[in-house]
Design an enzyme around this catalytic site. Structure first.
Site, PDB file in Angstrom:
ATOM      1  N   GLU A 277      13.993  67.730  42.938  1.00 31.53           N
ATOM      2  CA  GLU A 277      13.828  67.123  44.273  1.00 31.53           C
ATOM      3  C   GLU A 277      14.530  67.988  45.316  1.00 31.53           C
ATOM      4  OE1 GLU A 277      14.253  62.844  44.266  1.00 31.53           O
ATOM      5  OE2 GLU A 277      14.739  62.883  46.400  1.00 31.53           O
TER       6      GLU A 277
ATOM      7  N   HIS B   3      14.580  65.366  54.584  1.00 32.00           N
ATOM      8  CA  HIS B   3      13.691  65.472  53.426  1.00 32.00           C
ATOM      9  C   HIS B   3      12.517  66.389  53.711  1.00 32.00           C
ATOM     10  CE1 HIS B   3      13.860  62.247  50.096  1.00 32.00           C
ATOM     11  NE2 HIS B   3      14.992  62.869  50.231  1.00 32.00           N
TER      12      HIS B   3
ATOM     13  N   LYS C  50      18.932  54.617  42.696  1.00 30.94           N
ATOM     14  CA  LYS C  50      18.120  55.784  42.326  1.00 30.94           C
ATOM     15  C   LYS C  50      18.676  57.031  43.013  1.00 30.94           C
ATOM     16  CE  LYS C  50      14.547  58.809  42.707  1.00 30.94           C
ATOM     17  NZ  LYS C  50      14.529  60.031  43.540  1.00 30.94           N
TER      18      LYS C  50
END
Ligand code: MEV
Length: 428
Positions: free
Chosen positions: A87, A380, A267
């Site tokens: 990620e 992100h 998470k």
């Protein structure tokens, strides 16, 4: 009709035979696609053999990025933390947060306990007091039964802590267990624990005790670590520190009040935790399962982190179970796991627990800070920009130009695609 032929004795076939079978049964006889598999084979035959032997039916290697996050200060000691994760924003977030806390005293961590657990699950229909008498009589022999297996562990200061008989008949008719607690020092201890349990079960069983199974538990609520950061609220944000600190705390309160948010919140924590657990060759499934059970220990799934704002001071901490090893398992066999442990200064399992908990806390800090200020997509999507450009087959020069172009613009797949087209047509 199913046209896929049954592969019998598959595990004994050579790598080529397995791939040929895949090509004819699953890949439309397109043998070109297998170049993807072979491009990840190691040229070094010994290294490939090592990987082939980790599991059965290995036909290639699945490569993930191996990254490092520098500038972590934990209990006054500097670490560069290895992370294996795909990620895009996780490592960047870890590095930023490490730097942020490095001039505010760093991370403070403590081991709460390191108790591991294993259980012999059995069925018994007889008189409970007779069972208790049998257990008490035989208990010394249960320790004798594992004498050989535990010799080395005892030399290192570990072994079996206690064996308890537990009546579980309120949960399931006739169900009892031997609940065994262990200290496994620097090893995660799965094989050690399971070998002990099977020997204990053998010594314990008799005609009216029906052992169903003997296995370690991945729920280790007494193998826990705490990591914490704190600073003055005024040091937290450049502007409106009190307002944003309150929003940060509210984000935590929401995670404690609402399961959908709690799962996503945790998470994010596991983004940091799993990345280090993987990099050090530990069992991330065990850590995941145990962490989520711990998050539900009150009967409601909640945040693994907590926050307090008191007298102008901001305190943020995590507490979670981590059953980790720095010896045994993959830790020495996998060259990258060994490298990670070398990079961390060959930590004990206790030290590794503290490093991993810190990585989890750092990720949650980064996520909550972004979520309650700019929003998560800002950072992100900036990190994801490179992936989008790769997907669009931009070359290095085009990537560089478009990264510069999007510095002050909102990134979305559509916006990047449009800009890329414009760049190619010289109209950007
Ligand atoms: C994404 O991988 C993780 C986050 O969703 C975590 C969170 O929402 O706290 C950003």
């Amino acid at each position: 009709m199913d046209l896929i032929s049954t592969a019998s004795g598959f595990s004994k076939w050579s790598k080529d035979e397995k791939i040929q079978w895949l090509v004819s049964n699953h890949l439309n006889n397109d043998s070109a696609s297998t170049a993807t598999l072979s491009q990840y084979w190691y040229e070094d035959k010994a290294l490939q053999k090592l990987h082939d032997e980790f599991t059965e039916n290995t036909i290639s290697n699945f490569v993930l990025p191996y990254s490092v996050a520098p500038n972590f200060i934990i209990n006054g000691k500097k670490y560069t933390i290895p992370m294996v994760i795909e990620e895009s924003s996780v490592v960047a977030a870890a590095s930023l947060v490490a730097k942020f806390w490095s001039n505010k005293g760093g991370f403070k961590t403590t081991i709460i306990d390191t108790e591991k657990i294993g259980q012999v699950h059995f069925m018994y229909q007889g008189d409970k007091s007779a069972l208790i008498t049998h257990f008490e009589t035989i208990k010394p022999r249960l320790f004798d039964a594992v004498d050989d297996i535990t010799t080395n562990m005892r030399k290192r200061g570990g072994g079996i802590r206690e064996i308890e008989l537990r009546d579980k008949t309120n949960d399931l008719a006739n169900y009892y267990q031997l609940h065994v607690t262990f200290e496994t020092i620097d090893s995660m201890g799965a094989n050690f624990i399971n070998s002990c349990l099977e020997a204990i079960a053998n010594a314990f069983k008799k005609e009216d005790i029906h052992v169903v199974m003997s296995i370690l538990s991945n729920y280790v609520p007494n193998c826990t670590v705490r990591a914490e950061v704190s600073c003055k609220v005024s040091e937290l944000y450049e502007k409106d520190a009190e307002h944003y600190a309150l929003k940060f705390k509210q984000a935590l309160e929401i995670a404690n009040a609402e399961v959908h948010r709690a799962v996503t919140h945790n998470k994010g924590i596991m983004n940091g935790i799993d990345a280090v657990v993987l990099a050090t060759g530990n069992d991330f499934r065990a850590v995941e399962a145990g962490a989520h059970a711990y998050a539900s220990r009150t009967g409601r799934y909640q945040s693994l982190t907590n926050c307090e704002i008191k007298d102008g001071l901001f305190k943020f901490w995590i507490e979670l179970p981590l059953a980790l090893g720095t010896v045994g398992g993959l830790t020495k066999i996998h060259p990258m796991a060994k490298f990670s442990l070398d990079l961390l200064g060959r930590p004990s399992a206790r030290e590794l627990m503290q490093i991993v908990a810190t990585a989890g806390l750092a990720q949650n800090f980064a996520a909550l800070r972004a979520l309650t200020t700019t929003g998560i997509q800002h950072g992100h999507m900036k990190m994801h920009l490179k992936n989008i450009l790769t997907q669009l087959q931009a070359d290095d020069a085009q990537k560089e130009q478009l990264i510069a172009y999007f510095k002050d613009k909102t990134v979305s797949h559509a916006a990047v695609a449009t800009a890329f087209e414009a760049l190619k047509n010289n109209s950007l």
